[in-house]
Design a protein around this motif. Structure first.
Motif, PDB file in Angstrom:
ATOM      1  N   ALA A  41       4.106  10.688  -8.840  1.00  0.00           N
ATOM      2  CA  ALA A  41       4.404   9.357  -9.360  1.00  0.00           C
ATOM      3  C   ALA A  41       3.246   8.901 -10.233  1.00  0.00           C
ATOM      4  O   ALA A  41       2.097   9.304 -10.040  1.00  0.00           O
ATOM      5  CB  ALA A  41       4.622   8.369  -8.214  1.00  0.00           C
ATOM      6  N   ARG A  45       0.733   4.298  -8.160  1.00  0.00           N
ATOM      7  CA  ARG A  45       1.508   4.820  -7.038  1.00  0.00           C
ATOM      8  C   ARG A  45       0.932   6.161  -6.610  1.00  0.00           C
ATOM      9  O   ARG A  45       0.462   6.926  -7.425  1.00  0.00           O
ATOM     10  CB  ARG A  45       2.980   4.942  -7.425  1.00  0.00           C
ATOM     11  CG  ARG A  45       3.644   3.594  -7.654  1.00  0.00           C
ATOM     12  CD  ARG A  45       4.836   3.665  -8.570  1.00  0.00           C
ATOM     13  NE  ARG A  45       5.314   2.318  -8.889  1.00  0.00           N
ATOM     14  CZ  ARG A  45       4.798   1.538  -9.835  1.00  0.00           C
ATOM     15  NH1 ARG A  45       3.790   2.000 -10.572  1.00  0.00           N
ATOM     16  NH2 ARG A  45       5.260   0.326 -10.041  1.00  0.00           N
ATOM     17  N   ASP A  46       0.978   6.428  -5.309  1.00  0.00           N
ATOM     18  CA  ASP A  46       0.384   7.663  -4.804  1.00  0.00           C
ATOM     19  C   ASP A  46       1.373   8.817  -4.878  1.00  0.00           C
ATOM     20  O   ASP A  46       2.594   8.629  -4.815  1.00  0.00           O
ATOM     21  CB  ASP A  46      -0.131   7.478  -3.369  1.00  0.00           C
ATOM     22  CG  ASP A  46       0.971   7.096  -2.402  1.00  0.00           C
ATOM     23  OD1 ASP A  46       1.818   6.255  -2.766  1.00  0.00           O
ATOM     24  OD2 ASP A  46       1.004   7.632  -1.277  1.00  0.00           O
ATOM     25  N   SER A  47       0.845  10.021  -5.017  1.00  0.00           N
ATOM     26  CA  SER A  47       1.614  11.261  -5.013  1.00  0.00           C
ATOM     27  C   SER A  47       1.226  12.070  -3.779  1.00  0.00           C
ATOM     28  O   SER A  47       0.155  11.862  -3.205  1.00  0.00           O
ATOM     29  CB  SER A  47       1.345  12.061  -6.288  1.00  0.00           C
ATOM     30  OG  SER A  47       1.645  11.306  -7.445  1.00  0.00           O
ATOM     31  N   GLU A 369       3.637  -9.354  -4.529  1.00  0.00           N
ATOM     32  CA  GLU A 369       3.567  -7.964  -4.073  1.00  0.00           C
ATOM     33  C   GLU A 369       3.150  -7.834  -2.602  1.00  0.00           C
ATOM     34  O   GLU A 369       3.670  -6.984  -1.881  1.00  0.00           O
ATOM     35  CB  GLU A 369       2.589  -7.182  -4.954  1.00  0.00           C
ATOM     36  CG  GLU A 369       2.973  -7.113  -6.421  1.00  0.00           C
ATOM     37  CD  GLU A 369       4.287  -6.395  -6.648  1.00  0.00           C
ATOM     38  OE1 GLU A 369       4.700  -5.611  -5.769  1.00  0.00           O
ATOM     39  OE2 GLU A 369       4.916  -6.635  -7.695  1.00  0.00           O
ATOM     40  N   TRP A 409      -2.217  -1.275   0.032  1.00  0.00           N
ATOM     41  CA  TRP A 409      -1.826  -1.404  -1.368  1.00  0.00           C
ATOM     42  C   TRP A 409      -2.874  -0.748  -2.263  1.00  0.00           C
ATOM     43  O   TRP A 409      -4.028  -0.569  -1.863  1.00  0.00           O
ATOM     44  CB  TRP A 409      -1.699  -2.876  -1.766  1.00  0.00           C
ATOM     45  CG  TRP A 409      -0.467  -3.540  -1.243  1.00  0.00           C
ATOM     46  CD1 TRP A 409       0.738  -3.694  -1.872  1.00  0.00           C
ATOM     47  CD2 TRP A 409      -0.308  -4.157   0.036  1.00  0.00           C
ATOM     48  NE1 TRP A 409       1.618  -4.357  -1.077  1.00  0.00           N
ATOM     49  CE2 TRP A 409       1.012  -4.660   0.110  1.00  0.00           C
ATOM     50  CE3 TRP A 409      -1.150  -4.334   1.141  1.00  0.00           C
ATOM     51  CZ2 TRP A 409       1.502  -5.323   1.224  1.00  0.00           C
ATOM     52  CZ3 TRP A 409      -0.667  -4.990   2.261  1.00  0.00           C
ATOM     53  CH2 TRP A 409       0.638  -5.474   2.296  1.00  0.00           C
ATOM     54  N   VAL A 424       0.542  -2.225  -6.020  1.00  0.00           N
ATOM     55  CA  VAL A 424       1.684  -1.483  -5.477  1.00  0.00           C
ATOM     56  C   VAL A 424       1.336  -0.968  -4.083  1.00  0.00           C
ATOM     57  O   VAL A 424       0.176  -0.669  -3.790  1.00  0.00           O
ATOM     58  CB  VAL A 424       2.074  -0.285  -6.373  1.00  0.00           C
ATOM     59  CG1 VAL A 424       2.471  -0.746  -7.760  1.00  0.00           C
ATOM     60  CG2 VAL A 424       0.968   0.735  -6.446  1.00  0.00           C
ATOM     61  N   ILE A 426       1.213   1.843  -1.070  1.00  0.00           N
ATOM     62  CA  ILE A 426       1.241   3.300  -0.992  1.00  0.00           C
ATOM     63  C   ILE A 426       2.345   3.718  -0.024  1.00  0.00           C
ATOM     64  O   ILE A 426       2.877   2.907   0.733  1.00  0.00           O
ATOM     65  CB  ILE A 426      -0.118   3.902  -0.583  1.00  0.00           C
ATOM     66  CG1 ILE A 426      -0.503   3.495   0.845  1.00  0.00           C
ATOM     67  CG2 ILE A 426      -1.204   3.497  -1.544  1.00  0.00           C
ATOM     68  CD1 ILE A 426      -1.690   4.275   1.364  1.00  0.00           C
ATOM     69  N   SER A 427       2.678   5.002  -0.017  1.00  0.00           N
ATOM     70  CA  SER A 427       3.901   5.471   0.633  1.00  0.00           C
ATOM     71  C   SER A 427       3.757   5.729   2.127  1.00  0.00           C
ATOM     72  O   SER A 427       4.735   6.057   2.791  1.00  0.00           O
ATOM     73  CB  SER A 427       4.386   6.763  -0.047  1.00  0.00           C
ATOM     74  OG  SER A 427       3.399   7.766   0.058  1.00  0.00           O
TER      75      SER A 427
END
Length: 450
Positions: A41, A45-47, A369, A409, A424, A426-427
């Motif tokens: 991403a 945004r984290d990958s 957010e 975030w 944003v 994180i996942s």
């Protein structure tokens, strides 16, 4: 996605066996099927990687479950390559290493065993670095560096000539045990063979706490102590050449905290990072939480002293130092690999950061957010990460609204404009201190290339 780089979580997910165009498969040394998928991403945004090993990441009923001790890790990246370490047993420390190759036809390659039956894990050597060979990344050099072990660190039954590699046999006892000596372990994929070298850096670099390895170009890797220096080694040379690049001195509060062990080794990534940008420059970022010691009250300046304000205990007159928090600031430095100096890029204090030039916009962005009426100063900010694009001044931070929160975030701050660009989540959710396992890498640039 459009970004040529990603903010990669180095802890892979094991509870997700998704497949996409990045999925590659192989076999572990124990014969298990293994597949790895990159979920990429655009920053902030984290990958992350999804690594699935049936029998290790599933229970008997086929349900996904995660064992923290078995969590696969991304040890390093280089170009289109990433090194993944995977524990292949719940009952031993045996670890398999795989090189993942990004591209239109992704590959996952199991590496042969490390060249010592005393080592179950390559990570016993410390940080690992990766240098691709050629544009296609088909071949590579893998290297790890550690302090040369002292005699007491070996099995006492092991003779000295077995404890050190053959290159050391002609060295004197004093040379073999030099405190400035390091041991370099190198794997060349063309030869599929490991080799060891002993390096003596000198110049007071003994016993550095090496935390990561970065590729500097031209076959050079740099092993980084985030507080002190980079140890640079040409790992492509038959006789590796080496040198030292000192890092900028820490900001005052971090100096004090590091010296007093308030920043233990494992948490240094919480306030500093070093990367190599796309233009070949080295960049360093540092976060400082500003604290000042308050003055000790002077009763001579008071006209009335109330009893309630006068303690009578044993320590009533002991000076009590209180610290006042003055927000946080971040500084960035840059240099060319061959340079002899660092140059400051930017210095920003949190109180100067706005969103769109409007304090109200900043508060509205955070409220939308994060869901709370906050200012940037109120956020618990850690783990600064740099963009690999040498032309921008964006710094990314992991943050929480409160320590007890499970959600984290990422905020993006433009150092040049002194603006808050994005917020944003994180996942993955996590209780307690902010996770430190994020690195900036360029894998995404190679996802659709051969």
């Amino acid at each position: 996605m459009t970004s040529p780089w990603i903010l990669l979580d180095t802890e892979a997910r094991t509870d997700d066996d998704r497949q996409n165009a990045t999925t590659a498969a192989s076999r572990t040394s124990t014969g298990h099927h293994i597949q790895a998928t990159l979920v990429a991403a655009d920053p902030p945004r984290d990958s992350y990687f999804c690594v699935h090993v049936p029998g290790l990441t599933d229970d008997a009923a086929g349900r996904r479950r995660s064992y923290p001790i078995l969590t696969p890790r991304v040890d390093c990246t280089g170009g289109r390559l990433a090194l993944l370490s995977v524990r292949v047993s719940r009952s031993s420390a045996a670890t398999d290493y795989f090189v993942y190759r990004a591209g239109r036809r992704p590959k996952l390659q199991l590496l042969p065993g490390v060249c010592s039956d005393k080592l179950e894990s390559l990570n016993d050597y410390g940080p690992i670095g990766l240098v691709p060979r050629g544009d296609d990344g088909e071949h590579f050099v893998l290297a790890a560096l550690r302090h040369k072990p002292m005699p007491g660190e070996y099995d006492p039954d092991t003779p000295l000539e077995e404890a050190y590699d053959e290159d050391d046999l002609g060295a004197s006892l004093e040379e073999a045990y030099d405190e400035d000596a390091y041991e370099l372990l190198v794997f060349q994929s063309e030869r599929r063979a490991w080799a060891k070298h002993t390096l003596v850096f000198g110049g007071g670099v003994d016993r550095l706490d090496l935390e990561k390895a970065i590729a500097l170009g031209g076959g050079e890797l740099g092993w980084v102590d985030l507080c002190r220096a980079i140890l640079v080694v040409d790992v492509l040379a038959e006789t590796p050449k080496h040198r030292v690049i000192p890092l900028p001195k820490l900001l005052p509060v971090n100096q004090k905290d590091s010296f007093s062990n308030q920043h233990p080794w494992a948490r240094r990534r919480s306030f500093r990072d070093v990367v190599v940008c796309a233009d070949g420059s080295i960049r360093c970022v540092e976060l400082e939480h500003c604290k000042r010691r308050a003055e000790i009250p002077d009763v001579s300046a008071m006209d009335v002293l109330h009893d309630a304000e006068l303690p009578v205990g044993r320590y009533a007159n002991m000076p009590r130092h209180k610290y006042e928090y003055h927000g946080w600031r971040v500084i960035t430095w840059t240099r060319a690999v061959a340079s002899t100096c660092w140059r400051k890029v930017g210095l920003v204090h949190v109180d100067d950061i706005l969103a769109g030039g409007d304090p109200g916009h900043t508060a509205a962005l955070l409220l939308r957010e994060i869901g709370r009426d906050l200012t940037v100063r109120h956020l618990l900010v850690e783990v600064p990460s740099l963009s690999l694009d040498g032309d921008d001044d964006i710094v990314y931070f992991m943050c929480k609204a409160e320590q007890r929160d499970t959600k984290t975030w990422v905020i993006a701050v433009d150092m040049g404009k002194k603006t808050l660009e994005e917020v944003v989540p994180i996942s993955v959710e996590h209780l307690g201190s902010t996770r430190l396992c994020y690195l900036s890498c360029a894998l995404s640039k190679h996802l659709n290339t051969d």
